[in-house]
Design a protein around this motif. Structure first.
Motif, short mmCIF file in Angstrom:
data_model
loop_
_atom_site.label_atom_id
_atom_site.label_comp_id
_atom_site.label_asym_id
_atom_site.label_seq_id
_atom_site.Cartn_x
_atom_site.Cartn_y
_atom_site.Cartn_z
N ILE A 24 0.85 -1.04 0.04
CA ILE A 24 -0.02 0.12 0.05
C ILE A 24 0.97 1.30 -0.16
O ILE A 24 0.31 2.33 -0.79
CB ILE A 24 -1.04 -0.01 1.27
N VAL A 49 0.63 3.42 -3.54
CA VAL A 49 -0.35 4.40 -3.40
C VAL A 49 0.65 5.74 -3.27
O VAL A 49 1.36 6.07 -2.66
CB VAL A 49 -1.30 4.88 -2.30
N ARG A 50 0.39 6.81 -4.34
CA ARG A 50 1.14 8.12 -4.63
C ARG A 50 0.22 9.27 -4.40
O ARG A 50 -0.59 9.35 -5.27
CB ARG A 50 1.83 7.97 -5.71
N ILE A 51 0.61 10.06 -3.51
CA ILE A 51 -0.29 11.31 -3.61
C ILE A 51 0.85 12.36 -3.94
O ILE A 51 1.89 12.52 -3.45
CB ILE A 51 -0.57 11.69 -1.92
N VAL A 52 0.31 13.07 -5.06
CA VAL A 52 1.16 13.93 -5.62
C VAL A 52 0.58 15.45 -5.49
O VAL A 52 -0.61 15.71 -5.64
CB VAL A 52 1.03 13.69 -7.22
N GLN A 101 -0.48 19.40 -5.68
CA GLN A 101 -0.98 20.23 -6.77
C GLN A 101 0.04 20.96 -7.60
O GLN A 101 -0.17 21.15 -8.84
CB GLN A 101 -1.80 21.52 -6.34
N LEU A 143 2.32 10.94 -13.39
CA LEU A 143 1.29 11.26 -12.34
C LEU A 143 0.97 12.61 -12.11
O LEU A 143 1.64 13.50 -11.88
CB LEU A 143 1.70 10.34 -10.89
N GLY A 196 -3.01 14.75 -6.89
CA GLY A 196 -3.84 13.96 -6.21
C GLY A 196 -3.40 12.56 -5.90
O GLY A 196 -2.26 12.15 -6.01
N ILE A 197 -4.39 11.46 -5.69
CA ILE A 197 -4.11 10.04 -5.33
C ILE A 197 -3.84 9.27 -6.77
O ILE A 197 -4.66 9.40 -7.47
CB ILE A 197 -5.19 9.65 -4.57
N ASN A 198 -2.95 8.62 -6.84
CA ASN A 198 -2.49 7.89 -8.00
C ASN A 198 -1.97 6.55 -7.50
O ASN A 198 -1.36 6.29 -6.17
CB ASN A 198 -1.13 8.28 -8.74
N PHE A 199 -2.16 5.41 -8.24
CA PHE A 199 -1.89 4.14 -7.67
C PHE A 199 -0.69 3.56 -8.94
O PHE A 199 -0.86 3.73 -10.05
CB PHE A 199 -2.96 3.28 -7.65
N LYS A 215 10.53 13.91 -9.46
CA LYS A 215 9.28 14.78 -9.26
C LYS A 215 9.75 16.24 -9.67
O LYS A 215 10.71 16.79 -9.37
CB LYS A 215 9.46 14.59 -7.51
#
Length: 298
Positions: free
Chosen positions: A28, A32-35, A37, A53, A56-59, A70
């Motif tokens: 998990i 799960v990657r939270i990018v 704004q 990505l 928001g939330i990305n998988f 990044k």
């Protein structure tokens, strides 16, 4: 069953459960990657581009996919750069520029260019030199906005393959060497002196034109007055001629006698103490006028 075996079996089952739980949590965490704004993340799988990505939330697939880069998508400003350029009239100038840009397609920026800031700065320097070389110094000074637009458009075309948008390009200053400044100052002073002389000459010419117009107007008015006087005299002569034609010589003599009387009256009306000597013909003129006057009344 011995107690030792039961304990070992219990511990073995719990360890497996704990390991399974840790593995699930790790999947998990990695999947799960939270990018934020203001960023975009570039994901690779076995060294190749897998996905980009967005915020928001990305998988992603754990252990196979990895976030390698990044990239901030905020607008950036390059450090103020100075470059020398030569205008079309062979004047050396030092141009200070500043460029603002942002990354729209991180996959192009990451895999097509190593140092994006240095690449943009080099591109801007070359374009600035080329564009200024097409213009004279006066055009560079007076048409700065057009020059900025041209530079921005050309930079946008050059960096399009890098996934970059140039939001603004500015020419902060155009500096000249001291010798050129002194020459421009002399030229400016000479131009001011020339304009002053032209203005003075225009003023004198206008004054002469106005004086000539005034004289012409006076001459026209005098000529008009003479024409009116001539018309009046012609009309009077015409009336006298008509009277002569209708009444004969007596009318003419009467008119002449009246004019003589009027002339004597004007002499007598002048100021001062003087003696008026009347010729005998004047006395006769009075008599003739009186006779004609009586004859006319009878």
């Amino acid at each position: 069953m011995p107690i030792e075996s039961l304990i070992a079996e219990f511990l073995g089952g719990n360890i497996v459960f704990l390991l399974l739980a840790v593995f699930i949590l790790l999947c998990i965490f990695l999947g799960v990657r939270i990018v934020p704004q203001s960023e975009k993340h570039v994901v690779e799988r076995f060294g190749r581009l897998r996905a980009v990505l967005g915020p928001g939330i990305n998988f992603i697939i754990p252990f196979l996919d990895k976030v390698r880069h990044k990239i901030s998508i905020l607008e950036r400003q390059l450090p103020t750069a100075s470059q020398d350029a030569i205008t079309m009239d062979n004047v050396l100038v030092e141009v200070e520029t500043s460029v603002f840009y942002r990354i729209l397609e991180p996959e192009k920026t990451v895999y097509r260019i190593r140092d994006v800031d240095a690449a943009i700065a080099t591109t801007v320097a070359g374009i600035v030199r080329a564009e200024i070389g097409k213009m004279e110094l006066d055009e560079v000074q007076s048409n700065r906005s057009r020059l900025i637009s041209e530079i921005k458009m050309l930079v946008e075309d050059a960096v399009d393959n890098w996934g970059i948008e140039v939001t603004r390009a500015e020419i902060l200053d155009v500096n000249l060497d001291q010798a050129t400044r002194d020459a421009m100052l002399q030229q400016l002073n000479a131009e001011r002196a020339r304009r002053a002389q032209v203005t003075e000459a225009e003023g004198k010419r206008r004054a002469v034109e106005l004086a000539a117009d005034a004289q012409l107007y006076a001459a026209k008015q005098e000529a008009e007055a003479r024409r009116i006087t001539a018309d009046a005299e012609a009309y009077a002569n015409e009336v006298v001629a008509k009277v002569i034609r209708e009444n004969g010589v007596e009318a003419a003599q009467y008119e002449v006698a009246l004019k003589q009387v009027d002339a004597l009256r004007r002499i007598a009306e002048k100021g001062g103490t003087q003696t008026v000597v009347l010729p005998s013909s004047a006395i006769e003129a009075f008599g003739d006028a009186f006779k004609l006057f009586k004859g006319g009344k009878s």
